[in-house]
Design an enzyme around this catalytic site. Sequence first.
Site, PDB file in Angstrom:
ATOM      1  N   HIS A  22       0.800  -1.229   0.000  1.00  0.00           N
ATOM      2  CA  HIS A  22       0.000   0.000   0.000  1.00  0.00           C
ATOM      3  C   HIS A  22       0.829   1.273   0.000  1.00  0.00           C
ATOM      4  O   HIS A  22       0.281   2.364  -0.165  1.00  0.00           O
ATOM      5  CB  HIS A  22      -0.934   0.037   1.216  1.00  0.00           C
TER       6      HIS A  22
HETATM    7  C1  UD1 Z   1      -1.813   5.740   5.714  1.00  0.00           C
HETATM    8  C2  UD1 Z   1      -0.516   6.305   6.272  1.00  0.00           C
HETATM    9  C3  UD1 Z   1       0.540   5.214   6.350  1.00  0.00           C
HETATM   10  C4  UD1 Z   1       0.019   3.950   6.994  1.00  0.00           C
HETATM   11  C5  UD1 Z   1      -1.259   3.514   6.302  1.00  0.00           C
HETATM   12  C6  UD1 Z   1      -1.833   2.266   6.907  1.00  0.00           C
HETATM   13  C7  UD1 Z   1      -0.054   8.668   5.791  1.00  0.00           C
HETATM   14  C8  UD1 Z   1       0.778   9.597   5.000  1.00  0.00           C
HETATM   15  N1  UD1 Z   1       0.019   7.357   5.452  1.00  0.00           N
HETATM   16  O1  UD1 Z   1      -1.657   5.495   4.323  1.00  0.00           O
HETATM   17  O2  UD1 Z   1       1.641   5.703   7.096  1.00  0.00           O
HETATM   18  O3  UD1 Z   1       0.979   2.921   6.905  1.00  0.00           O
HETATM   19  O4  UD1 Z   1      -2.205   4.580   6.394  1.00  0.00           O
HETATM   20  O5  UD1 Z   1      -2.949   1.806   6.207  1.00  0.00           O
HETATM   21  O6  UD1 Z   1      -0.752   9.070   6.690  1.00  0.00           O
HETATM   22  N2  UD1 Z   1      -9.056   4.784   1.528  1.00  0.00           N
HETATM   23  C9  UD1 Z   1     -10.303   4.187   1.471  1.00  0.00           C
HETATM   24  N3  UD1 Z   1     -10.888   3.800   2.655  1.00  0.00           N
HETATM   25  C10 UD1 Z   1     -10.293   4.014   3.858  1.00  0.00           C
HETATM   26  C11 UD1 Z   1      -9.043   4.641   3.878  1.00  0.00           C
HETATM   27  C12 UD1 Z   1      -8.432   5.011   2.724  1.00  0.00           C
HETATM   28  O7  UD1 Z   1     -10.881   3.969   0.431  1.00  0.00           O
HETATM   29  O8  UD1 Z   1     -10.872   3.657   4.897  1.00  0.00           O
HETATM   30  C13 UD1 Z   1      -8.393   5.144   0.276  1.00  0.00           C
HETATM   31  C14 UD1 Z   1      -8.639   6.535  -0.159  1.00  0.00           C
HETATM   32  O9  UD1 Z   1      -9.028   6.484  -1.485  1.00  0.00           O
HETATM   33  C15 UD1 Z   1      -7.316   7.238  -0.088  1.00  0.00           C
HETATM   34  C16 UD1 Z   1      -6.311   6.126  -0.071  1.00  0.00           C
HETATM   35  O10 UD1 Z   1      -7.004   4.979   0.425  1.00  0.00           O
HETATM   36  O11 UD1 Z   1      -7.115   8.094  -1.151  1.00  0.00           O
HETATM   37  C17 UD1 Z   1      -5.141   6.431   0.803  1.00  0.00           C
HETATM   38  O12 UD1 Z   1      -5.558   6.776   2.089  1.00  0.00           O
HETATM   39  P1  UD1 Z   1      -4.637   7.654   3.064  1.00  0.00           P
HETATM   40  O13 UD1 Z   1      -5.474   8.247   4.099  1.00  0.00           O
HETATM   41  O14 UD1 Z   1      -3.721   8.516   2.284  1.00  0.00           O
HETATM   42  O15 UD1 Z   1      -3.774   6.603   3.813  1.00  0.00           O
HETATM   43  P2  UD1 Z   1      -2.968   5.290   3.438  1.00  0.00           P
HETATM   44  O16 UD1 Z   1      -2.499   5.200   2.061  1.00  0.00           O
HETATM   45  O17 UD1 Z   1      -3.767   4.157   3.951  1.00  0.00           O
END
Ligand code: UD1
Length: 389
Positions: A221
């Site tokens: 991820h």
């Molecule tokens: C975040 C953390 C990372 C951690 C990870 C664990 C930062 C910079 N990164 O990355 O350190 O290891 O979480 O999972 O804070 N999304 C969904 N549903 C959810 C959550 C996210 O669909 O419940 C999707 C969204 O489209 C979003 C993408 O995942 O654009 C990324 O979500 P983001 O909040 O940036 O975090 P992670 O990539 O999960």
Amino acid sequence: MSPSAEPGLSRPARLMQVVGARPQFVKLAPVSRAIDAANAGGARIESFVVHTGQHYDPAMSGVFFAELGIPQADLDLGVGSGPHGRQTARMLEALEAAMVAQAPDLVLTYGDTNSTLAATLAASKLQLPLAHVEGGLRSFNRLMPEEANRLVADHLSDLLFAPTPAAMANLAAEGLGARARRVGDVMLDAMRAFAPAALERSRVLERLGLSPGGYLVATLHRAENTPAERLAGLLAALAAAGSPARPVVLPLHPRTAHVMKAAGLDLPGGGGLRAIEPLGYLDMIALTARARIVLTDSGGLQKEAFFLGRPCVTLRGETEWVETVTGGGNVVAGTDPGKIRDAVAGWDAALARATPDFTAAVGEAFGDGDASAKIVAEVLRFLAARNGA
Ligand code: UD1
């Protein structure tokens, strides 16, 4: 001072804990238990939990609160996803208001996410005492968004709870040694607390038609691994590491699923790679414990594999958890398909010779599974000293 008050305070100590992403819920669980235990032993701590809403899908958030017995967050900011700047800014604004309203004696942050960053900035500007759980982790790769979050959190916090010797050394090298306490890793506490139930109760293998040792488990991820081209290469490498008889099982992180959908990337055929929905903590522990080999770009899963005695291949160019490598449990393979294939073949050969046992190395690096109790004790000591008790 009344007998029910904390030293130096005429009322219970008010602690604000800020979480927002999946790995932070796992870390919050043992610390919440340790607060309850301290209160049962006569301490007076009022904990106020803020969930930023960075992760919001039930499979990424709700299931963790339910399974790990964490009380509902006292405040859910519902910030959701977005570009780094907007996501962090929304959290910052809402956290500042929450901190002004709650006036906590100390703010506790976890790990290295944008939620950690926002809570650190908000508390620091309000001059609230700050403590950072998982201080001192460094990849020395400034391209990782998490590395910037760690640097800010450590440099602005008053108390740094380092999980490992390497983390302590990193903090000392940055002139932060006096604020650092080596307490061990709260994820080991979580593992000790929840693994027995996971192994007894989880039916994930039956559900997926897997047999112990008859599959590999993978997660992907990280931002650096999810651009479409890099991801396509990694998925092909994972598929090549598996076979229909011994598949690689991949619980798909929403970020990875979104990129695949947007780029029109399908799973490679051939049956070597099986994507599944994200799992809850207990199923993930059970799946990892019985996997032959773990392949991941997650920091948490590298450690969990090590705690559970499963060999790991890290799909990044470096790791913050260097003790898993020096302890003989982790090969940092990067993203080159040839190196990934060689690392899996290396573990297969090693497993044919002997069952690995990392127990001694786990204890040396990550402590005794009592990090959370030490954190709570250090927080109380800090507040007592600050309040002149
Ligand atoms: C975040 C953390 C990372 C951690 C990870 C664990 C930062 C910079 N990164 O990355 O350190 O290891 O979480 O999972 O804070 N999304 C969904 N549903 C959810 C959550 C996210 O669909 O419940 C999707 C969204 O489209 C979003 C993408 O995942 O654009 C990324 O979500 P983001 O909040 O940036 O975090 P992670 O990539 O999960």
